[in-house]
Scaffold this active site. Structure first.
Site, mmCIF file in Angstrom:
data_model
loop_
_atom_site.group_PDB
_atom_site.id
_atom_site.type_symbol
_atom_site.label_atom_id
_atom_site.label_comp_id
_atom_site.label_asym_id
_atom_site.label_seq_id
_atom_site.Cartn_x
_atom_site.Cartn_y
_atom_site.Cartn_z
ATOM 1 N NE ARG A 1 -2.815 0.530 3.418
ATOM 2 C CZ ARG A 1 -2.147 0.986 4.483
ATOM 3 N NH1 ARG A 1 -1.592 2.176 4.467
ATOM 4 N NH2 ARG A 1 -2.029 0.245 5.555
ATOM 5 C CE1 TYR B 1 -17.127 8.782 -16.010
ATOM 6 C CE2 TYR B 1 -16.644 8.882 -13.669
ATOM 7 C CZ TYR B 1 -16.966 8.156 -14.789
ATOM 8 O OH TYR B 1 -17.112 6.790 -14.688
ATOM 9 C CG ASP C 1 -10.776 13.944 -15.361
ATOM 10 O OD1 ASP C 1 -10.058 13.308 -16.160
ATOM 11 O OD2 ASP C 1 -11.769 13.437 -14.790
ATOM 12 C CE LYS D 1 -13.314 5.482 -18.222
ATOM 13 N NZ LYS D 1 -13.625 6.772 -17.634
HETATM 14 C C1 PLP Z 1 -14.036 7.279 -16.428
HETATM 15 C C2 PLP Z 1 -13.717 8.634 -16.012
HETATM 16 C C3 PLP Z 1 -13.426 8.934 -14.666
HETATM 17 C C4 PLP Z 1 -13.504 7.903 -13.569
HETATM 18 O O1 PLP Z 1 -12.618 6.853 -13.761
HETATM 19 P P1 PLP Z 1 -12.846 5.382 -13.144
HETATM 20 O O2 PLP Z 1 -11.595 4.682 -13.503
HETATM 21 O O3 PLP Z 1 -14.071 4.819 -13.813
HETATM 22 O O4 PLP Z 1 -13.056 5.547 -11.686
HETATM 23 C C5 PLP Z 1 -13.097 10.233 -14.350
HETATM 24 N N1 PLP Z 1 -13.069 11.204 -15.274
HETATM 25 C C6 PLP Z 1 -13.341 10.958 -16.571
HETATM 26 C C7 PLP Z 1 -13.266 12.079 -17.553
HETATM 27 C C8 PLP Z 1 -13.671 9.673 -16.990
HETATM 28 O O5 PLP Z 1 -13.956 9.450 -18.271
#
Ligand code: PLP
Length: 418
Positions: A83, A136, A208, A233
């Site tokens: 961790r 998101y 983000d 992603k």
């Molecule tokens: C999918 C996504 C998230 C969250 O990611 P997870 O891995 O599903 O927790 C945050 N921001 C954006 C723009 C996303 O497409």
């Protein structure tokens, strides 16, 4: 706990024409993007292995009492507990830090764990966050529920309008959280202008960067302080991992983020880190291929009689096209478009696509399509949806790296049935 300062150096050997090899060490950070993607985070391993071994271990044994004591006091260099630090996770973190151009990265269990780690590291009760209103979904929910319960205020505003952001600043604003291009509207926010507003008010700009990734957008170059990604992603890109990452620009601030993550506990595991690191090697090739496909598909859709409008950062019809050209090195894989036939057309199209998979998520090698009004946002009701600019005929397409003719043929036969 002390984190090892990554070397980032890679060793390159060039034959001098004679028997001896010339040893060159160059900082990976000074190399090109393709080289970074392939070599960043890679070190020397036992048996000459060229990829980081998967250290699938929860804990690490100490040589003796003194060794254990040194590691805990931060005087020794080594591993204690996964961790806190794990070599496979660190390799992936170093690779992402190099690609983004930040000092250090922190691997998290998901994109949401990464976003939570940033909020928990930077904010305290009484602070105020300005966040993109088109963001998101779970990010907005996290701010409005959990963070709000902890006494953190928020203003959800249209960050694609810089003046709206300026007007939302309060004396307790500590963070501006921007998603650009935003989900699912693909509105673009001016990072350099918002960074100025944030810094003039002693606040952090957090971006983000999931939609574009470090190949096509590096927010640190435009003044961001912290970048987050869902590794789920494009960075992993193969639809087989859930993960996230926080990248911190300044080395001095990194230990505090690491301690916070260590306490919250939302870390990524070694095997998922290994998969993400493997995915990173082809990131530039994948995202450039997907972006080239997306451009052709956006142009096709814009001319299609059954499509009312198309929103894609590469089209001149995009309302913030110029801002996008300034801060992005490409247009990405995400397209939003509005079907003329509304809700029914959306359902018909979704039930008739074959190659594009009917699924949420994005940024993978396979094309994914979804219709928010009948799927992800159906329970919201039309009125709330319209407030959030999620219209009845809105379709979101994440373009993959298949042959573009095949994607187009599939979309065409599905549109014909609408
Ligand atoms: C999918 C996504 C998230 C969250 O990611 P997870 O891995 O599903 O927790 C945050 N921001 C954006 C723009 C996303 O497409």
């Amino acid at each position: 706990m002390q984190d090892r300062i990554p070397t980032y150096g890679i060793m390159m050997y060039s034959h001098s024409g004679e028997k001896n090899w010339r040893f060159i060490v160059k900082n990976i950070r000074e190399m090109g993007l393709l080289t970074k993607a392939v070599h960043a985070g890679i070190d020397e391993y036992e048996f000459g292995a060229v990829v980081p071994p998967i250290y699938q271990t929860s804990t690490f044994k100490f040589e003796n009492v003194q060794h254990g004591a040194d590691l805990f006091s931060g005087q020794g260099d080594g591993y204690i507990y996964t961790r806190m630090r794990n070599p496979t996770v660190e390799a992936m973190e170093n690779a992402v830090a190099v690609l983004e151009g930040g000092a250090h990265a922190l691997g998290c269990a998901s994109g949401m764990a990464a976003i939570h780690t940033v909020f928990a590291s930077v904010l305290k009760a009484g602070d105020h966050v300005i966040c993109s209103e088109s963001v998101y979904g779970p990010t907005s929910t996290l701010l409005r529920t959990v963070m709000s319960n902890f006494g953190i205020e928020n203003s959800m505003v249209d960050t694609s309008n810089t003046e709206t952001v300026r007007a939302a600043v309060k004396s307790n604003t500590r963070m501006i959280f921007v998603e650009t291009p935003a989900n699912p509207t693909l509105m673009i926010s001016d990072l350099a202008a918002i960074a100025e507003i944030a810094h003039a008010n002693n606040a952090d700009l957090v971006v983000d960067n999931t939609f574009m990734g470090p190949v096509m957008q590096r927010p640190f170059e435009h003044g961001a302080d912290v970048v987050v990604h869902s590794l789920t992603k494009s960075l992993n890109g193969h639809a087989d991992v859930v993960g996230g990452v926080v990248v911190v620009k300044d080395a001095e601030r990194y230990p505090h983020f690491r301690k916070t993550l260590n306490q919250i506990g939302g870390v990524i595991d070694p095997f998922n880190s290994f998969l993400v690191h493997r995915g990173l090697k082809t990131l530039p090739l994948r995202v450039r291929a997907a972006s080239a496909n997306a451009m052709k598909i956006a142009e096709y859709l814009e001319k299609h009689p059954k499509v009312e409008w198309v929103r894609y950062p590469g089209l001149e019809s995009h309302p913030q096209y110029d801002v996008g050209r300034r801060q992005m090195d490409g247009s990405g894989a995400m397209i939003s478009f509005e079907l003329a036939g509304g809700l029914e057309a959306g359902k018909t199209m979704m039930n008739n696509v074959h190659l594009s998979l009917l699924a949420v998520s994005l940024g993978g090698v396979e094309s994914l399509i979804q219709h928010p009004a009948s799927m992800t946002h159906a329970t919201m009701g039309r009125e709330l949806r319209e407030q959030a600019k999620i219209t009845d005929g809105l379709v979101r397409l994440s373009v993959g790296i298949e042959n573009v003719e095949d994607i187009l043929a599939d979309l065409e036969q599905a549109l014909d049935k609408c």
